[in-house]
Design a protein around this motif. Structure first.
Motif, mmCIF file in Angstrom:
data_model
loop_
_atom_site.group_PDB
_atom_site.id
_atom_site.type_symbol
_atom_site.label_atom_id
_atom_site.label_comp_id
_atom_site.label_asym_id
_atom_site.label_seq_id
_atom_site.Cartn_x
_atom_site.Cartn_y
_atom_site.Cartn_z
ATOM 1 N N ALA A 277 0.831 -1.203 0.000
ATOM 2 C CA ALA A 277 0.000 0.000 0.000
ATOM 3 C C ALA A 277 0.865 1.253 0.000
ATOM 4 C CB ALA A 277 -0.928 -0.010 1.210
ATOM 5 N N PHE B 203 1.895 2.108 -3.388
ATOM 6 C CA PHE B 203 0.730 2.719 -4.032
ATOM 7 C C PHE B 203 0.624 4.201 -3.689
ATOM 8 C CE2 PHE B 203 -1.834 -1.153 -4.930
ATOM 9 C CZ PHE B 203 -2.450 -0.705 -6.079
ATOM 10 N N PHE C 234 -3.170 5.769 -10.101
ATOM 11 C CA PHE C 234 -3.533 4.608 -9.310
ATOM 12 C C PHE C 234 -2.755 3.448 -9.902
ATOM 13 C CE2 PHE C 234 -6.133 1.020 -8.172
ATOM 14 C CZ PHE C 234 -6.630 1.327 -6.944
ATOM 15 N N PHE D 44 -1.796 0.188 -10.554
ATOM 16 C CA PHE D 44 -2.231 -1.177 -10.374
ATOM 17 C C PHE D 44 -1.054 -2.146 -10.407
ATOM 18 C CE2 PHE D 44 -4.366 -5.090 -11.381
ATOM 19 C CZ PHE D 44 -5.420 -5.020 -10.510
ATOM 20 N N LEU E 158 -3.509 -7.626 -4.333
ATOM 21 C CA LEU E 158 -4.741 -6.844 -4.440
ATOM 22 C C LEU E 158 -5.293 -6.489 -3.065
ATOM 23 C CD1 LEU E 158 -6.603 -8.658 -7.340
ATOM 24 C CD2 LEU E 158 -5.533 -6.424 -7.388
ATOM 25 N N LEU F 201 -5.423 -3.023 -1.769
ATOM 26 C CA LEU F 201 -6.455 -2.051 -2.139
ATOM 27 C C LEU F 201 -7.414 -1.735 -0.988
ATOM 28 C CD1 LEU F 201 -7.096 -3.244 -5.785
ATOM 29 C CD2 LEU F 201 -5.616 -1.437 -4.963
ATOM 30 N N TYR G 3 -12.213 4.285 -5.358
ATOM 31 C CA TYR G 3 -12.761 3.726 -4.138
ATOM 32 C C TYR G 3 -13.870 2.738 -4.478
ATOM 33 C CZ TYR G 3 -10.295 7.054 -1.172
ATOM 34 O OH TYR G 3 -9.333 7.752 -0.505
ATOM 35 N N VAL H 169 -12.534 -0.553 -5.856
ATOM 36 C CA VAL H 169 -12.093 -1.478 -4.823
ATOM 37 C C VAL H 169 -13.305 -2.126 -4.154
ATOM 38 C CG1 VAL H 169 -10.808 -1.708 -2.693
ATOM 39 C CG2 VAL H 169 -9.989 -0.186 -4.472
#
Lengths: 270, 320, 359
Positions: free
Chosen positions: B22, B25, B35, B37, B243, B246, C132, C135
């Protein structure tokens, strides 16, 4: 010309009953007090200007009127009924329409579709008919298209009917936005700086539209504008805000002569 | 009771790793509004580069700590080249495009990195060179008097690498914070995070900042990859796990570094507890396995409904 | 020269509001439809139909679904794969319990279940938007995927843990199951896609479509004009998920057939559909066709196209190459034309209208 329009405005249809009454409204964001105990009213059929220096709380006031912000204190009475905490779409359904300081059009859509969106509240055919786009749904679509075409004629934007609004110059965008608000057939129209960034000619056009809307359709208006000439010519009554407080209220002539207003605009030696 | 403590500890360790992903990120999102990915894949890719280089070196007869250090340098160099390439090939031509377009571009980057990684290093999972890097292996059994079942002594197993991971992560975060707070580039980074245009107008080079940020994210990715690889192995299977970063972002807010850390720990512990208590409740202890795979997202979902701006975000005032 | 609208005057608003106001477009559409109905089943090989055309059509449906949500309403979803899965499992359960009702009815009905699930997971869209929300939709993806594996009732307790597609017929002709020929499956699918494209186009051109686009372009202004956020967004989720669900049912029953694994509805499916929508063009129905054609044919093209061109390639390398090529192409397309293939198509039409003059 100037004086002429001004006199007509003063003697215009501004004789109706109180339509909207704002009483002791206060609004703050965290520690910032945007509006402090402001009261005024708007009478049916009049053009009411809200003026004041930058940051005086004018746009916040409009946001309170159409339910986008909720004031911490004070009451708003619209058409005789005091309103509870509400969502903006309720204001829309009660006949309050609005244009925005920074154009808030639907950029991906054509002029026609933008104005048609203004008819949303008046269109009711459900998903079933919409799926077929036939019969009642199509009839409804055509009926509202006719209304929209009248608005397009009125605002003289026939040529850009099918242009995506993102491609239009600023002045025209403002005009389309006015069209979109008109399509809602509002009883109270809130105009947030409808003439900002326009040249003289465009301003004259816009002024003409505003007067025509007021006269022909009898629409009540609240108008924020920085161009004093325009304000004095168009409006029936003016309320002046400064640092979130009301410092003057009255006819253009009265407000213009008010010492507090002059101080607010020109600054005052302390 | 000792079982619960063990679970919480496992969750904490997983949480540190989520927090690290994170963090990568957040770094990129703050500085470029992208963002990213591909952060999860960057973790795998950098770890693969490290292990793959070491394998090649050991085939040449060069082994042990020096070879591992050389591999580390190579991996860092590769991440730097990647940062430069990303800036040149992806970000620069796409500047001023809507967020979703940049987001999609990082999707493309993800696929590209998977393809390149598998072509060069093969698709098989690899073993992380933990010992060669001088990181601790082995484990300690912690005896907790009276906390076991029926009042007996409880046992909690602590992997040394997990403890090392927690320490290294803390050092790295402290280092990053110092870098952001006290250096010229750090200040420039914060300026860019607030407003691209304003930063440009005072003469900050966006391109340079982006390379720095992506490289920093690459370093974070490499560290994450080493830690994670030491716990399981190095493979692209990890990218699905990545993931999980996220929901951490949702909890912590997309731009908050402390948020990423606290969010990571909450999610890590939360999902382990979910697996322990929720799975048997839902479908029984055998069929209910794998609650972990979605529980983190539900925590985030529930959170979003009540505090959309995240743990450390400011209340959003909409303007018009 | 031949693509001119000069002389085609509209005398009623109804004519002016047609989806294809230009005569040449209508002719072109007719040609394409008749090619699809007659030429492809007659001339195309079984391989071409089953591994190019059928995947293309299935993904077109899914891409249309996601485009309604992401392209027209501006809400990003990463749960497309799972919503497709809901459709597939719903269809399976329905045809198990009511084997006598025609399977096409069940394929179309199975989307309703996806719609219901989609609405449930769409509720957070009232509070959050953008990434947001993306997700938040991942929660749907992972939770539903978990359900598909963990709840054996969904796959009728099959030992394989997968949907086993039974044979179902229409007028004595097998349309699902092992005996159904690619041609028949293709034609059924074509019918479904044509019908649903027509419906989608109708919805998008009307009041509801405008509401969605208003929410996408400027949600605050939309609300101030009386558009309620929650019902509008949830309707978009419902319609979008309906399309995805039908796509999923078609995928399982008309494409994969019996005995295939369920992991086709994983997160990669979600990503793939999102690629299609982006590369095809956000907010464009025809773009969904372009994007689906492009992305769904890419693996096949690489696997069989490169050896045909004399470049030797093994299965594993082909897979890696697919990743590399897909990744590079996505980046390339985003740089060259961020508005997708649909915009290129529009530009081409614009040029054709003026041809042979440049302006």
């Amino acid at each position: 010309m100037k004086a002429d329009v001004g006199q007509m405005g003063a003697a215009g249809p501004a004789a109706g009953a109180v339509m909207l009454e704002v009483k002791d409204v206060s609004l703050s964001f965290g520690g910032v007090k945007a509006i402090r105990g402001v009261s005024f009213d708007i009478k049916r059929g009049e053009i009411r200007a809200i003026i004041g220096p930058n940051g005086a709380g004018k746009t916040s006031m409009l946001n309170v009127i159409n339910g986008f912000y909720h004031p911490q204190a004070g009451t708003i009475t619209y058409k005789g009924a005091q309103r509870e905490k509400m969502r903006p779409y309720i204001a829309a359904s009660q006949g309050i329409a609005r244009t925005f300081q920074n154009v808030a059009l639907f950029k991906g859509m054509s002029t026609l579709d933008n104005i048609m969106t203004g008819r949303t509240l008046k269109m009711h055919k459900g998903l079933g008919w919409q799926m077929l786009r036939y019969g009642p749904a199509m009839a409804e679509e055509v009926r509202h298209r006719e209304v929209v075409e009248k608005i397009i004629d009125f605002l003289e934007i026939e040529a850009i009917r099918k242009t995506p609004v993102g491609k239009l110059p600023y002045g025209l965008q403002k005009r389309v936005e006015l069209g979109r608000a008109l399509a809602m057939e509002p009883e109270l129209l809130l105009l947030d700086e409808p003439m900002a960034g326009m040249n003289l000619e465009e301003k004259q056009d816009m002024s003409r539209f505003i007067i025509d809307i007021n006269r022909q359709m009898g629409t009540t208006m609240a108008l924020i504008e920085h161009d004093m000439g325009v304000v004095m010519d168009l409006s029936d009554r003016v309320v002046v805000l400064d640092y979130g407080q009301k410092i003057a209220d009255g006819t253009p002539a009265v407000v213009q002569a008010d010492q507090k207003v002059i101080d607010a605009y020109l600054g005052v030696a302390h | 009771m000792d079982f619960l403590i063990q679970t919480v500890w496992e969750g904490l360790v997983a949480g540190v790793l989520y927090a690290l992903i994170a963090l990568g990120f957040v770094l990129i999102f703050k500085a470029s509004g992208v963002f990213n990915f591909a952060q999860g894949i960057m973790v795998v890719f950098s770890a693969l580069t490290l292990v793959g280089t070491y394998e090649k070196l050991s085939q040449l007869g060069f082994k042990g700590f020096p070879a591992a250090m050389l591999s580390l340098v190579v991996a860092l160099a590769v991440m730097f080249v990647l940062a430069v390439l990303v800036e040149r090939v992806v970000l620069r031509p796409l500047v001023n495009q809507p967020d979703i377009i940049l987001f999609m571009a990082t999707f493309g980057l993800t696929y590209l990195l998977i393809g390149v990684g598998e072509t060069i290093f093969g698709g098989n999972p690899k073993i992380m060179i933990t010992k060669e890097l001088g990181l601790p292996t082995g484990s300690t059994e912690l005896v907790l008097p009276g906390l076991g079942p029926d009042g007996r002594n409880g046992l909690v197993l602590l992997q040394h690498i997990d403890i090392a991971a927690a320490i290294i992560a803390s050092i790295m975060i402290a280092g990053l914070a110092t870098f952001f707070q006290y250096t010229r580039i750090g200040r420039a980074l914060r300026a860019v995070a607030d407003s691209h245009k304003a930063a440009l107008s005072v003469g900050i080079s966006l391109n340079q900042i982006w390379v720095v940020v992506w490289f920093t994210a690459g370093i974070v990715a490499l560290v994450t990859g080493i830690m994670w690889g030491a716990r399981s192995d190095v493979s692209f299977g990890l990218s699905t796990v990545a993931l999980k970063a996220l929901p951490v972002l949702i909890l912590g807010g997309f731009t908050s570094i402390p948020g990423a850390i606290v969010g990571g720990l909450i999610i890590g512990i939360g999902e382990k507890l979910g697996e322990l208590y929720l799975a048997p409740m839902l479908l029984g202890s055998t069929m209910g396995r794998g609650v972990e795979s979605w529980f983190a997202f539900f925590i985030a979902l529930a959170f979003v409904m009540f505090r959309p701006q995240g743990l450390f975000g400011d209340k959003i005032i909409e303007r018009i | 020269m031949f693509y001119r609208e000069a002389g085609q005057f509209k005398t009623t608003y109804r004519d002016d509001m047609a989806v294809f106001p230009i005569l040449q477009d209508r002719i072109g559409l007719l040609v394409i439809i008749s090619l699809a109905i007659f030429a492809i089943p007659l001339l195309g090989s079984k391989f071409f139909i089953s591994s190019v055309m059928i995947p293309f059509l299935v993904f077109t449906l899914a891409a249309m679904g996601l485009n309604i949500l992401t392209g027209y309403t501006g809400l990003i979803s990463l749960g497309t794969g799972a919503f497709m899965g809901v459709g597939a499992f719903a269809c399976y359960k329905l045809t198990t319990y009511f084997p006598n009702v025609n399977i096409i009815v069940w394929i179309l009905a199975s989307g309703l279940f996806s719609a219901a699930v989609g609405v449930m997971f769409g509720i957070p869209s009232l509070r959050v938007k953008g990434f947001y929300l993306a997700v938040a939709t991942l929660a749907a993806q992972f939770f539903l995927q978990w359900c598909f594996v963990r709840i054996p009732w969904l796959f009728n307790y099959n030992v394989s843990g997968a949907i086993e597609v039974p044979e179902r017929t229409l007028l004595g002709l097998a349309i699902t199951g092992p005996r159904a020929t690619p041609e028949v499956r293709y034609l059924v699918l074509l019918g479904i896609v044509a019908l649903m494209t027509w419906v989608a186009s109708n919805i998008l051109h009307g009041r509801i479509g405008r509401k969605w686009m208003a929410v996408r372009d400027m949600d605050i202004a939309a609300e101030l004009m009386g558009i309620k956020m929650l019902p509008t967004k949830l309707l978009s989720f419902a319609v979008s998920s309906y399309y995805c669900g039908v796509a999923g049912a078609c995928m399982m029953f008309l494409w994969y057939g019996g005995g295939e694994a369920n992991d086709v509805f994983d997160i990669n499916a979600s990503f793939n559909v999102l690629f299609m929508v982006i590369i095809g063009g956000l907010g464009s129905l025809i773009g969904s066709f372009f994007g689906a054609a492009f992305i769904s044919s890419l693996p096949t093209t690489l696997k069989f196209g490169l050896p045909a061109m004399g470049i030797p390639i093994t299965g594993a390398t082909a897979e890696h190459m697919t990743f590399i090529v897909t990744g590079s192409l996505i980046i390339f397309f985003l740089i060259v034309e961020p508005h997708g293939l649909a915009r290129l198509w529009q530009i081409a039409k614009e040029k054709l209208r003026l041809w042979p003059f440049p302006y």
